[in-house]
Design an enzyme around this catalytic site. Structure first.
Site, mmCIF file in Angstrom:
data_model
loop_
_atom_site.group_PDB
_atom_site.id
_atom_site.type_symbol
_atom_site.label_atom_id
_atom_site.label_comp_id
_atom_site.label_asym_id
_atom_site.label_seq_id
_atom_site.Cartn_x
_atom_site.Cartn_y
_atom_site.Cartn_z
ATOM 1 N N SER A 15 0.777 -1.249 0.083
ATOM 2 C CA SER A 15 0.129 -0.085 -0.179
ATOM 3 C C SER A 15 0.938 1.291 0.053
ATOM 4 O O SER A 15 1.690 1.354 -0.893
ATOM 5 C CB SER A 15 -1.033 -0.122 1.123
ATOM 6 O OG SER A 15 -2.037 0.918 1.037
ATOM 7 N N ASP A 55 -10.187 -4.991 -4.081
ATOM 8 C CA ASP A 55 -9.276 -4.156 -3.492
ATOM 9 C C ASP A 55 -10.057 -2.938 -3.028
ATOM 10 O O ASP A 55 -10.568 -2.167 -3.685
ATOM 11 C CB ASP A 55 -7.992 -3.492 -3.692
ATOM 12 C CG ASP A 55 -7.354 -2.892 -2.791
ATOM 13 O OD1 ASP A 55 -7.789 -2.364 -1.716
ATOM 14 O OD2 ASP A 55 -5.935 -3.127 -2.979
ATOM 15 N N HIS A 83 -7.314 -6.116 0.284
ATOM 16 C CA HIS A 83 -6.006 -5.274 0.346
ATOM 17 C C HIS A 83 -4.827 -5.519 0.982
ATOM 18 O O HIS A 83 -3.685 -5.583 0.488
ATOM 19 C CB HIS A 83 -6.638 -3.585 0.631
ATOM 20 C CG HIS A 83 -5.457 -2.589 0.868
ATOM 21 N ND1 HIS A 83 -4.798 -2.097 -0.415
ATOM 22 C CD2 HIS A 83 -4.781 -2.143 1.772
ATOM 23 C CE1 HIS A 83 -4.017 -1.244 -0.213
ATOM 24 N NE2 HIS A 83 -3.864 -1.313 1.127
#
Length: 259
Positions: free
Chosen positions: A93, A194, A224
């Site tokens: 991320s 996601d 995610h």
């Protein structure tokens, strides 16, 4: 403030090849700990720092910004470069954006980059409202634990501090402008579903980096936080194979005990 259980930084002294792992926004090392331990068990030297303002309470993050988070991973990378012959940078991320900036700034010192569901943009209303809203509302709903696997949870904040989110927006814009400076081999893995970072962010990274050695892997069964999800083993195996291809000495040296 005490660190949340499981959110502690992780370090393992292994062989001549090192890996730096960067966790995500409002998350903690816990989201990458199984990945770090997998690499450590295979003889690699591993560093998984806790980013400033993370791993305690969201109010602590409110007074930090991207410069603090980047400075921590930059420091950890320099330590690995002093210790190891080759170093790779990994990230999840926002940690993916941190890894990409490290690659852009450190050039040939970084041997390769692996990113999972990398964030590179703040989408929707927040991108436009953050400059004002952050002065009116301290925090909003959290992002943690977007995981398909039942019983798997992420240690992270249940609130997003908006001053920090505004800094994140600025950081993403900076990294986006620097992506053409990324020339290292790149492995990018992203989830088909996601709920935090859209596939457009991965597509943006792939379209803007200058890397010629690029591999994209779709994660079909994870959300995610894929490093704690159904595709975790796939991520671990693909990343280790990626290192093994670029650093042939991997696996030839045994690891030493550490933690």
């Amino acid at each position: 403030m005490p660190v949340l259980p499981g959110a502690e930084p992780y370090r393992h002294e292994g062989g001549e090849v090192g890996v730096l792992l960067c966790h995500g926004f409002t998350g903690s090392p816990q989201s990458l700990r199984p990945w770090a331990e997998y690499l450590a068990e295979r003889g690699l030297t591993v560093s998984l720092p806790l980013l400033p303002g993370h791993g305690t309470r969201w109010q602590d993050m409110q007074v930090t910004g991207w410069q603090d988070w980047y400075a921590e991973v930059d420091r950890a990378l320099r330590e690995l470069l002093d210790r190891c012959d080759q170093v790779f940078v990994f990230g999840l991320s926002m940690g993916g954006a941190l890894a990409l900036r490290l690659a852009a700034k450190h050039g040939r010192a970084v041997s390769g980059v692996v990113v999972v569901n990398p964030g590179i943009n703040v989408h929707g209303w927040a991108a436009h409202a953050l400059p004002v809203v952050r002065h009116l509302v301290p925090a909003t709903k959290g992002l943690a634990s977007d995981i398909a696997k039942e019983g798997s949870d992420e240690v992270g904040y249940d609130r997003v501090p908006l001053h920090a989110a505004y800094s994140l927006r600025n950081f993403f814009r900076l990294v986006d402008s620097e992506l053409p400076q990324v020339t290292q081999p790149l492995l990018l893995l992203h989830s088909v579903r996601d709920h935090v970072v859209p596939p457009a962010d991965s597509a943006r990274v792939l379209s803007r980096v200058s890397s010629r050695d690029v591999r994209e892997v779709l994660l079909e069964q994870s959300y995610h936080v894929a490093t704690l999800d159904h595709d975790a083993e796939l991520i671990f195996d693909e990343s280790h194979a990626f290192i093994g291809r670029l650093a042939p000495r991997v696996g030839k040296k045994g690891s030493t005990s550490g933690g």
